[in-house]
Design an enzyme around this catalytic site. Structure first.
Site, PDB file in Angstrom:
ATOM      1  N   GLY A 136       0.833  -1.185   0.000  1.00 27.67           N
ATOM      2  CA  GLY A 136      -0.106  -0.038   0.047  1.00 27.67           C
ATOM      3  C   GLY A 136       0.599   1.119   0.044  1.00 27.67           C
ATOM      4  N   SER A 216       8.037  -5.699   5.757  1.00 24.63           N
ATOM      5  CA  SER A 216       6.667  -6.330   5.434  1.00 24.63           C
ATOM      6  C   SER A 216       6.508  -6.673   3.990  1.00 24.63           C
ATOM      7  CB  SER A 216       5.621  -5.508   5.770  1.00 24.63           C
ATOM      8  OG  SER A 216       4.416  -5.919   5.837  1.00 24.63           O
TER       9      SER A 216
END
Length: 528
Positions: A136, A216
């Site tokens: 994102g 991540s």
């Protein structure tokens, strides 16, 4: 003109003097596509006191490393980057690739790269950190400001890549076009890496000293690059923050480094196409971007992930661990104390604690509860978090243990424990600005002198690893000697604590580790 002996001696002495220092933003530099002009990263009023070489740091933003991904290039591997006449003014970040979190300045013409360099000569041959952002995100975020690394004589590179349906759509018609489908985002990542390999020397970098890094989903990107045959020989090391787990761990599903099998991806992607009334790739490519982003599965992009297509991702994680990765390189890997569902503000009654642990761990719950007994709410909340922490650490430790058994390269395993100001714990992603040494770029956070000291030490380990593939060596820590971080300790139940103790510390008992490893295989009989 005839020179006398005295004049010749003066000229000889001048020739021995060092060349005048000049930051690389002083003039355009030449890359394969044309000339590019950068800018100074700081001026006298904006320079942070933590960076002594701020006057040398140049930054180039928004350089295209591939063509637009829109129109007929949509769902195709990255195409050849544009060239130009004149000079490309690389002084503003490029558009972000569409994602569920991207703001203004979003388009499909988004494959651009940013470079921070402290080099004062194109001959500097400085090592390179190649950073992949989390899910994102985009490369313009202040979280990924590269000046902190440049302040430690590292060239820092960030870039944009496709994600969501534009990055991971998997359809049979796409497979027929190129022989492989899916993983367009991964192909972007590898193309950006190849661009750096071809061009970084112009920015004072060493193409043979590139370390891939990320957190991540970006950690997963780094690991996919390590495993992919398409990037073989292009990297010297890898840093994976909060992204790698044991191949049997059920929490891999939806985690930063996971992938989907082809059957699942085909079905999910077909549902997406049908929701847009598209029956062919021509239909899908004819849609405008806003319409594409209304398809099923795009509201949160959950489900659009890398796929095991046996091309850019050559095999399962388990097989890649057992057979050896395409890039057998040193790795720095770890996780944070308070991630993976841990909340320091949530309270549990004893019955809620026992019920939740039982529903998660099934036949292994009783053993874990016995190891973490609770008779009141305070104990129950602590016990719940302790079980999740031990399981998370065990999973990353188990991955590292598997890697170390088949690789002859060192591996460094850590646990981040520091809670930044105004936060509740060492949460997911909280380590990034410390690891990159860019607290100065984060607005609205009241960092203390202790935070800056932690960031200096933490980023020195990271910079040393990029320089030498050893976090203990590289002279990045100006204040003296860093506490020694031992390599190859996964065979023990310890990790290197970062943030407070700065030493090897146990993360679970041997009994706990055995329970978790058995539970992983029970929960996921077919591993990643």
């Amino acid at each position: 003109m005839k020179l006398n002996q005295a004049s010749l001696r003066r000229l000889g002495a001048l020739a021995l003097l060092p060349a005048a220092r000049a930051a690389l933003y002083d003039q355009p530099i030449q890359i394969t596509q044309g000339a590019v002009q950068g800018a100074a990263a700081f001026n006298a009023s904006s320079a942070p006191s933590s960076i002594s070489n701020w006057e040398d740091i140049a930054v180039w933003k928004g350089i295209p490393y591939a063509a637009t991904t829109g129109g007929n290039n949509r769902w195709r591997p990255p195409q050849t980057a544009p060239s130009w006449n004149g000079t490309f003014e690389a002084t503003a970040f490029g558009d972000s690739c569409p994602s569920e979190m991207a703001g203004d300045g979003v388009s499909e013409d988004c494959l651009s790269i940013n470079i921070w360099s402290p080099a004062t000569s194109a001959d500097a041959k400085l090592p390179v950190m190649f950073w992949s952002y989390a899910a994102g995100g985009d490369s313009s975020q202040s979280t990924y400001d590269g000046a902190g690394m440049a302040g430690k004589d590292i060239i820092f590179v960030s870039y944009n890549y496709r994600t969501g349906p534009l990055g991971w759509l998997t359809l049979h018609e796409l497979a027929e076009e190129t022989g492989a489908t899916g993983n367009y985002g991964l192909l972007d990542q590898i193309q950006a890496l190849k661009w750096v390999h071809e061009n970084i020397a112009a920015f004072g970098g060493d193409a043979e000293a590139i370390t891939v890094a990320g957190q991540s989903f970006g950690s997963g990107a780094s690991y996919h690059i390590v495993n992919s045959p398409l990037s073989k020989g292009l990297i010297k090391g890898a840093i994976a923050e909060s992204g790698l787990k044991d191949p049997y761990d059920p929490d891999m599903w939806g985690f930063g480094s996971d992938y989907r099998n082809m059957s699942w991806a085909y079905a999910f992607s077909q549902t997406f196409a049908e929701s847009l009334n598209a029956t062919s790739m021509a239909d899908l490519r004819a849609l405008d971007l806003d319409t594409v982003l209304t398809g099923t599965g795009t509201s949160t992009f959950v489900g659009f992930d890398p796929v095991l297509n046996y091309h850019s991702i050559p095999n399962t994680y388990l097989v890649s661990l057992e057979d050896g990765a395409a890039n057998n390189v040193p790795i720095l890997v770890g996780n944070n104390k308070d991630e993976d569902g841990i909340s320091l503000t949530t309270t549990y009654t004893v019955s809620e604690y026992e019920s939740d642990i039982t529903s998660t761990y099934g036949p292994y719950a009783a053993e874990l509860i016995a190891l973490h007994p609770a008779s009141n709410t305070s104990q129950a909340s602590d016990a719940y978090n302790a079980i999740l922490r031990s399981g998370s650490c065990t999973s990353t430790w188990s991955w590292a243990d598997r890697w170390s058994k088949t690789s002859d390269q060192p591996i460094y395993y850590y646990l981040w424990t520091h809670s930044p100001p105004d936060t509740d714990g060492a949460t997911h992603g909280s380590e990034v600005v410390y690891a990159l040494g860019n607290l100065f770029a984060q607005s609205g956070v009241d960092y203390t002198a202790a935070d800056y000291a932690i960031a200096d030490r933490m980023s020195s380990y990271w910079a040393n690893f990029v320089k030498t593939q050893n976090p203990n060596q590289g002279d990045s820590y100006a204040k003296g000697t860093l506490p020694h971080w031992a390599a190859n300790v996964p065979s023990q139940n310890t990790t290197f604590e970062l943030g407070s103790l700065w030493e090897q510390t146990p993360f679970a008992t041997a009994e706990e580790i055995e329970i978790y490893l058995e539970y992983f295989k029970y929960a996921t009989p077919i591993p990643y």
